[in-house]
Design a protein around this motif. Structure first.
Motif, PDB file in Angstrom:
ATOM      1  N   ILE A   1      -3.663  -9.346  -2.649  1.00  0.00           N
ATOM      2  CA  ILE A   1      -4.392  -8.666  -3.725  1.00  0.00           C
ATOM      3  C   ILE A   1      -5.888  -8.881  -3.568  1.00  0.00           C
ATOM      4  O   ILE A   1      -6.697  -7.967  -3.770  1.00  0.00           O
ATOM      5  N   ILE A   2      -6.279 -10.114  -3.150  1.00  0.00           N
ATOM      6  CA  ILE A   2      -7.706 -10.414  -3.003  1.00  0.00           C
ATOM      7  C   ILE A   2      -8.324  -9.563  -1.903  1.00  0.00           C
ATOM      8  O   ILE A   2      -9.391  -8.961  -2.059  1.00  0.00           O
ATOM      9  N   THR A   3      -7.615  -9.465  -0.755  1.00  0.00           N
ATOM     10  CA  THR A   3      -8.125  -8.662   0.366  1.00  0.00           C
ATOM     11  C   THR A   3      -8.180  -7.185   0.002  1.00  0.00           C
ATOM     12  O   THR A   3      -9.160  -6.488   0.293  1.00  0.00           O
ATOM     13  N   ALA A   4      -7.100  -6.709  -0.637  1.00  0.00           N
ATOM     14  CA  ALA A   4      -7.051  -5.291  -1.029  1.00  0.00           C
ATOM     15  C   ALA A   4      -8.172  -4.956  -2.002  1.00  0.00           C
ATOM     16  O   ALA A   4      -8.809  -3.910  -1.903  1.00  0.00           O
ATOM     17  N   ALA A   5      -8.416  -5.894  -2.941  1.00  0.00           N
ATOM     18  CA  ALA A   5      -9.484  -5.666  -3.917  1.00  0.00           C
ATOM     19  C   ALA A   5     -10.846  -5.609  -3.235  1.00  0.00           C
ATOM     20  O   ALA A   5     -11.712  -4.795  -3.585  1.00  0.00           O
TER      21      ALA A   5
ATOM     22  N   VAL B   1       2.573  -4.141  -6.849  1.00  0.00           N
ATOM     23  CA  VAL B   1       2.209  -5.548  -6.637  1.00  0.00           C
ATOM     24  C   VAL B   1       3.498  -6.345  -6.478  1.00  0.00           C
ATOM     25  O   VAL B   1       4.461  -6.153  -7.247  1.00  0.00           O
ATOM     26  N   ILE B   2       3.542  -7.240  -5.504  1.00  0.00           N
ATOM     27  CA  ILE B   2       4.772  -7.957  -5.155  1.00  0.00           C
ATOM     28  C   ILE B   2       4.455  -9.411  -4.818  1.00  0.00           C
ATOM     29  O   ILE B   2       3.291  -9.810  -4.701  1.00  0.00           O
ATOM     30  N   CYS B   3       5.534 -10.196  -4.634  1.00  0.00           N
ATOM     31  CA  CYS B   3       5.365 -11.591  -4.211  1.00  0.00           C
ATOM     32  C   CYS B   3       5.634 -11.712  -2.714  1.00  0.00           C
ATOM     33  O   CYS B   3       6.033 -10.737  -2.074  1.00  0.00           O
ATOM     34  N   SER B   4       5.484 -12.912  -2.157  1.00  0.00           N
ATOM     35  CA  SER B   4       5.638 -13.102  -0.707  1.00  0.00           C
ATOM     36  C   SER B   4       7.088 -12.905  -0.262  1.00  0.00           C
ATOM     37  O   SER B   4       7.357 -12.470   0.857  1.00  0.00           O
TER      38      SER B   4
ATOM     39  N   GLU C   1       0.821  -1.202   0.000  1.00  0.00           N
ATOM     40  CA  GLU C   1       0.000   0.000   0.000  1.00  0.00           C
ATOM     41  C   GLU C   1       0.865   1.267   0.000  1.00  0.00           C
ATOM     42  O   GLU C   1       0.501   2.278  -0.589  1.00  0.00           O
ATOM     43  N   ASP C   2       2.028   1.172   0.670  1.00  0.00           N
ATOM     44  CA  ASP C   2       2.902   2.338   0.753  1.00  0.00           C
ATOM     45  C   ASP C   2       3.548   2.646  -0.597  1.00  0.00           C
ATOM     46  O   ASP C   2       3.655   3.807  -1.003  1.00  0.00           O
ATOM     47  N   CYS C   3       4.022   1.607  -1.276  1.00  0.00           N
ATOM     48  CA  CYS C   3       4.715   1.801  -2.570  1.00  0.00           C
ATOM     49  C   CYS C   3       3.776   1.732  -3.764  1.00  0.00           C
ATOM     50  O   CYS C   3       4.172   2.065  -4.888  1.00  0.00           O
TER      51      CYS C   3
ATOM     52  N   HIS D   1       6.480  -2.217   5.583  1.00  0.00           N
ATOM     53  CA  HIS D   1       5.432  -1.454   4.880  1.00  0.00           C
ATOM     54  C   HIS D   1       4.051  -2.031   5.180  1.00  0.00           C
ATOM     55  O   HIS D   1       3.918  -3.138   5.728  1.00  0.00           O
ATOM     56  N   ASN D   2       3.050  -1.271   4.826  1.00  0.00           N
ATOM     57  CA  ASN D   2       1.669  -1.767   4.901  1.00  0.00           C
ATOM     58  C   ASN D   2       1.381  -2.550   3.634  1.00  0.00           C
ATOM     59  O   ASN D   2       1.438  -2.002   2.537  1.00  0.00           O
ATOM     60  N   TRP D   3       1.073  -3.818   3.789  1.00  0.00           N
ATOM     61  CA  TRP D   3       0.801  -4.641   2.622  1.00  0.00           C
ATOM     62  C   TRP D   3      -0.402  -5.526   2.879  1.00  0.00           C
ATOM     63  O   TRP D   3      -0.841  -5.704   4.014  1.00  0.00           O
ATOM     64  N   ASN D   4      -0.919  -6.080   1.822  1.00  0.00           N
ATOM     65  CA  ASN D   4      -2.097  -6.936   1.899  1.00  0.00           C
ATOM     66  C   ASN D   4      -2.092  -7.862   0.709  1.00  0.00           C
ATOM     67  O   ASN D   4      -1.388  -7.620  -0.283  1.00  0.00           O
TER      68      ASN D   4
END
Length: 230
Positions: free
Chosen positions: A56-60, A38-41, A33-35, A51-54
């Motif tokens: 893709i399914i949850t973010a969507a 889209v990234i991998c694990s 979310e900060d950058c 960073h704040n991350w999530n």
């Protein structure tokens, strides 16, 4: 239907999974979310661990919920505000047109006043020339009348002498000739004819002065439109 199934290798259409360019064979399934990337694990554990991350399914899912709330706000508030501004713009156009008509009418009144003053000045100049002309022509007419009267007397005396010369006494003939000569000579004592001497000296037509007399236009709508559109 059998042909349709044959289009897919595994019997059903498969979704294309994006792979991480940095970590080989790692699927892209997270979002930072900060950058805003889209990234991998593995990226999460190394480059984005603080960073704040999530997923893709949850973010969507969260975005979809927020989007629906935004749609409601847009429909209930934002569109109404836009409508109000559209209405204000229409009212402003009408007000501007009326104001413009008022200002144009002021220009016309000022112009008419200037033209009236110029017409009055023009009439005075013309009247001055006419008075001078009438005075000159009156003198010329008087001279013309005197010349016509003397002409009549000369013709009358000439005819009289021609008619009676054979019977006239010599003394009378000499006297008549002397009087005719004086009469002709008197013509030269009539004042000479004078031409009309009136003349108009035009003033200097200065375009800048005329523009200054007409006035100028001023505009101060910028601040208002900035406020309207803010």
């Amino acid at each position: 239907m059998a042909e349709a199934k044959g289009e897919y290798t595994l019997g059903t259409p498969q979704e294309h999974v994006s792979m991480c360019e940095k970590h080989h064979l790692m699927p892209i399934e997270m979002i930072c979310e900060d950058c805003e990337k889209v990234i991998c694990s593995k990226c999460v554990k190394k480059d984005h661990k603080d960073h704040n991350w999530n997923t893709i399914i949850t973010a969507a899912t969260l975005k979809a919920r927020g989007l629906m709330k935004s749609m409601k706000k847009i429909e209930e508030e934002d569109i109404k505000q836009i409508d109000e501004r559209i209405k204000m713009a229409a009212q402003m156009i009408e007000a501007n047109n009326k104001r413009n008509e008022i200002e144009i009418a002021k220009i016309q009144r000022h112009y008419d006043t200037m033209v009236g003053i110029l017409n009055n000045s023009k009439e005075k100049l013309e009247e001055s020339l006419r008075r001078n002309l009438d005075a000159k022509n009156a003198g010329v007419r008087e001279i013309q009348s005197n010349l016509e009267e003397k002409k009549k007397n000369i013709i009358k005396r000439v005819e009289c002498i021609k008619k009676n010369s054979s019977t006239m006494h010599d003394e009378v003939l000499l006297k008549s000739h002397r009087e005719l000569t004086k009469l002709i000579a008197s013509v030269n004592h009539i004042p000479g004819l004078k031409r009309f001497q009136g003349e108009y000296d035009s003033g200097n037509i200065d375009e800048e002065v005329l523009k200054s007399m007409m006035g100028r236009t001023r505009f101060s709508l910028f601040d208002f439109f900035q406020k309207l559109l803010s």
